[in-house]
Design an enzyme around this catalytic site. Structure first.
Site, PDB file in Angstrom:
ATOM      1  N   GLY A  29       0.817  -1.209   0.000  1.00  0.00           N
ATOM      2  CA  GLY A  29       0.000   0.000   0.000  1.00  0.00           C
ATOM      3  C   GLY A  29       0.846   1.251   0.000  1.00  0.00           C
ATOM      4  O   GLY A  29       2.056   1.184   0.186  1.00  0.00           O
ATOM      5  N   PRO A  30       0.196   2.390  -0.218  1.00  0.00           N
ATOM      6  CA  PRO A  30       0.935   3.648  -0.254  1.00  0.00           C
ATOM      7  C   PRO A  30       1.548   3.977   1.105  1.00  0.00           C
ATOM      8  O   PRO A  30       1.100   3.438   2.124  1.00  0.00           O
ATOM      9  CB  PRO A  30      -0.135   4.691  -0.613  1.00  0.00           C
ATOM     10  N   GLY A  32       2.347   5.557   4.623  1.00  0.00           N
ATOM     11  CA  GLY A  32       1.506   6.210   5.630  1.00  0.00           C
ATOM     12  C   GLY A  32       0.164   5.557   5.855  1.00  0.00           C
ATOM     13  O   GLY A  32      -0.681   6.094   6.554  1.00  0.00           O
ATOM     14  N   THR A  33      -0.071   4.377   5.260  1.00  0.00           N
ATOM     15  CA  THR A  33      -1.380   3.747   5.442  1.00  0.00           C
ATOM     16  C   THR A  33      -1.368   2.712   6.559  1.00  0.00           C
ATOM     17  O   THR A  33      -2.330   1.987   6.736  1.00  0.00           O
ATOM     18  CB  THR A  33      -1.877   3.081   4.150  1.00  0.00           C
ATOM     19  N   GLY A  34      -0.260   2.635   7.301  1.00  0.00           N
ATOM     20  CA  GLY A  34      -0.283   1.822   8.512  1.00  0.00           C
ATOM     21  C   GLY A  34       0.132   0.382   8.334  1.00  0.00           C
ATOM     22  O   GLY A  34      -0.351  -0.488   9.052  1.00  0.00           O
ATOM     23  N   LYS A  35       1.048   0.091   7.406  1.00  0.00           N
ATOM     24  CA  LYS A  35       1.490  -1.287   7.218  1.00  0.00           C
ATOM     25  C   LYS A  35       2.212  -1.802   8.463  1.00  0.00           C
ATOM     26  O   LYS A  35       1.928  -2.891   8.948  1.00  0.00           O
ATOM     27  CB  LYS A  35       2.405  -1.383   5.983  1.00  0.00           C
ATOM     28  N   GLU A 249     -10.849  33.116  -8.254  1.00  0.00           N
ATOM     29  CA  GLU A 249     -11.439  32.096  -7.383  1.00  0.00           C
ATOM     30  C   GLU A 249     -12.951  32.000  -7.579  1.00  0.00           C
ATOM     31  O   GLU A 249     -13.517  30.917  -7.615  1.00  0.00           O
ATOM     32  CB  GLU A 249     -11.111  32.368  -5.907  1.00  0.00           C
ATOM     33  N   ASP A 325      -3.711  25.157 -11.912  1.00  0.00           N
ATOM     34  CA  ASP A 325      -4.930  24.691 -12.585  1.00  0.00           C
ATOM     35  C   ASP A 325      -4.582  24.018 -13.905  1.00  0.00           C
ATOM     36  O   ASP A 325      -5.134  22.970 -14.254  1.00  0.00           O
ATOM     37  CB  ASP A 325      -5.866  25.869 -12.890  1.00  0.00           C
TER      38      ASP A 325
HETATM   39 ZN    ZN Z   1      -7.162  28.629 -10.033  1.00  0.00          ZN
END
Ligand code: ZN
Length: 434
Positions: A29-30, A32-35, A249, A325
């Site tokens: 798993g990625p 930081g997912t708690g392995k 925004e 963006d």
């Molecule tokens: Zn923007």
């Protein structure tokens, strides 16, 4: 994992029927997912000793040391059985050789590990857990039956998962009644480790504000700090710049509001952040999403084009403010063409493979150079179409643009509800969604 715990508790139940436990399980798993946490939890639940070692520790050793260390580890574990051996970052030793250049030390360590795994008796109750975030780079020999034949996926938590993880970390800090739902929704895609960090940041903020406990707004602010950087209090924008950022925004927010299949606007702010963002529009999805259809993806690109479109329509100019963006919109449009089969031209042809799914997910094209340049044209078409749509929405709703922008300039931060009120007041209650 529950089965492994149960086996370590009552091995006889399994022995009776003739079943033996998988020798090893690979936690994938990625980051930081708690392995590591899961491996530890299994040992605690099963009430057995836990031997942990990291694959990267072997790499810097002198030749022969790694293999000796593996031998020692299994010897100790054999004496303490039933027990759990945990090898973190197993890819450091079990990596496939793709450069042609060998690393003797790693090879010897790996061979020793394979020998030990084959050698010990599964019925004794030594379970080997290993963790990696690059499963595709492991040598096939490790994944053969009788070795790491079970794979446990640790994924990023979903909404319910995030709420539960937040609750765990909130136990450690003094807090008032927290609206978990709002916080958990705002941080879609965060790992357990990031959630822990968010709670801690919130606690630090509460101290800074001279309060005795953490509030929902502390958590919301720390989510934003993690997503966009801290507020940059000393940055003073000129009135002209502030106006531009506000319209940019509001452009995003208005385009989002005027389309179906797009997440509701939660907050719009033009307070500069340390990440370099001069403002941002936060959209929070009302539900958990596992699938996205073409319209949703396309509308997301339209929303991303909203900021730049507002600059064009209102000020007849373009600014550097749209760079992020542009990056995101291009990534999405490219994925639609190359990976999701959403272009007329290439139908269901896969044009790109993702390499490190758990580590950033860089991808490489699998098509000819001719097609590659044609993909660029297809991607451009998608982006053009989205940009045109955004410009159209904005020019048709200039009254809302002006009202919302001047409100935002005055307040600097407005909520989604305040924004939607301006939208609804100026659309005569008609459904302008298209
Ligand atoms: Zn923007």
């Amino acid at each position: 994992m529950a089965e492994i715990v149960d086996f370590l508790h009552n091995p006889s139940k399994y022995a009776e029927i003739g079943a033996s436990l998988p020798k090893g399980a690979l936690l994938v798993g990625p980051p930081g997912t708690g392995k590591t946490l899961i491996a530890r939890a299994v040992a605690v639940e099963a009430k057995v000793p836990f031997f942990a070692i990291s694959g990267s520790e072997f790499v810097q050793m002198f030749v022969g040391m790694g293999a000796a260390k593996v031998r020692d580890l299994f010897k100790q574990a054999g004496e303490k059985a039933p027990c759990i051996i945990f090898i973190d970052e197993i890819d450091a030793i079990g990596k496939r050789r793709d450069t042609g250049m060998g690393n003797d030390e790693r090879e010897q360590t790996l061979n020793q590990l394979l020998t030990e795994m084959d050698g010990f008796d599964g019925r004794k109750g030594v379970v080997i857990l290993a963790a990696t975030n690059r499963p595709e780079s492991l040598v096939k020999a490790l994944l053969r039956p009788g070795r790491f034949d079970r794979r446990v996926q640790t994924e990023l938590p979903d909404l319910e998962g995030r709420k539960a993880i937040l609750a765990v970390h909130l136990k450690k800090v003094k807090h008032v009644d927290i609206d978990m739902d709002i916080v958990a929704r705002a941080i879609a895609g965060s790992s357990g480790a990031e959630l822990a960090n968010i709670v801690n940041e919130a606690a630090l903020r509460a101290v800074r504000m001279g309060r005795k406990s953490v509030t929902t707004s502390d958590l919301e602010e720390s989510v934003e700090t993690v997503l966009a950087g801290a507020q940059k209090k000393n940055a003073v924008l000129s009135d002209a710049e502030k106006k531009l950022v506000a319209y940019h925004e509001i452009g995003h927010a208005l385009v989002a509001a005027m389309q179906i299949h797009s997440a509701p606007v939660h907050k719009i702010t033009i307070i500069p952040r340390t990440s370099g963002a001069l403002g941002y529009t936060m959209q929070v999805d009302s539900g958990e999403h596992y699938l996205m259809d073409r319209d949703e993806l396309f509308n997301r690109i339209v929303t991303l084009s909203g900021g730049r479109s507002a600059e064009e329509v209102v000020f007849n100019t373009v600014t550097t403010g749209a760079s992020n963006d542009i990056e995101q919109a291009t990534k999405l449009a490219r994925a639609m063409v190359t990976r999701y089969g959403m272009s007329e031209k290439y139908d269901m042809m896969g044009l790109e493979t993702v390499n490190n799914a758990y580590l950033g997910g860089d991808s490489s094209l699998t098509c000819s150079a001719d097609t590659a340049s044609d993909i660029d044209r297809e991607v451009l078409n998608v982006i053009r179409e989205a940009h045109d749509k955004a410009r159209k929405i904005i020019s048709e709703n200039m009254e809302i643009m002006h009202k919302a922008a001047s409100f935002l300039i005055e307040k600097e931060t407005i909520t989604g509800d305040e924004f939607m009120k301006i939208v609804n007041d100026n659309t005569d209650g008609q459904n302008h969604k298209s």
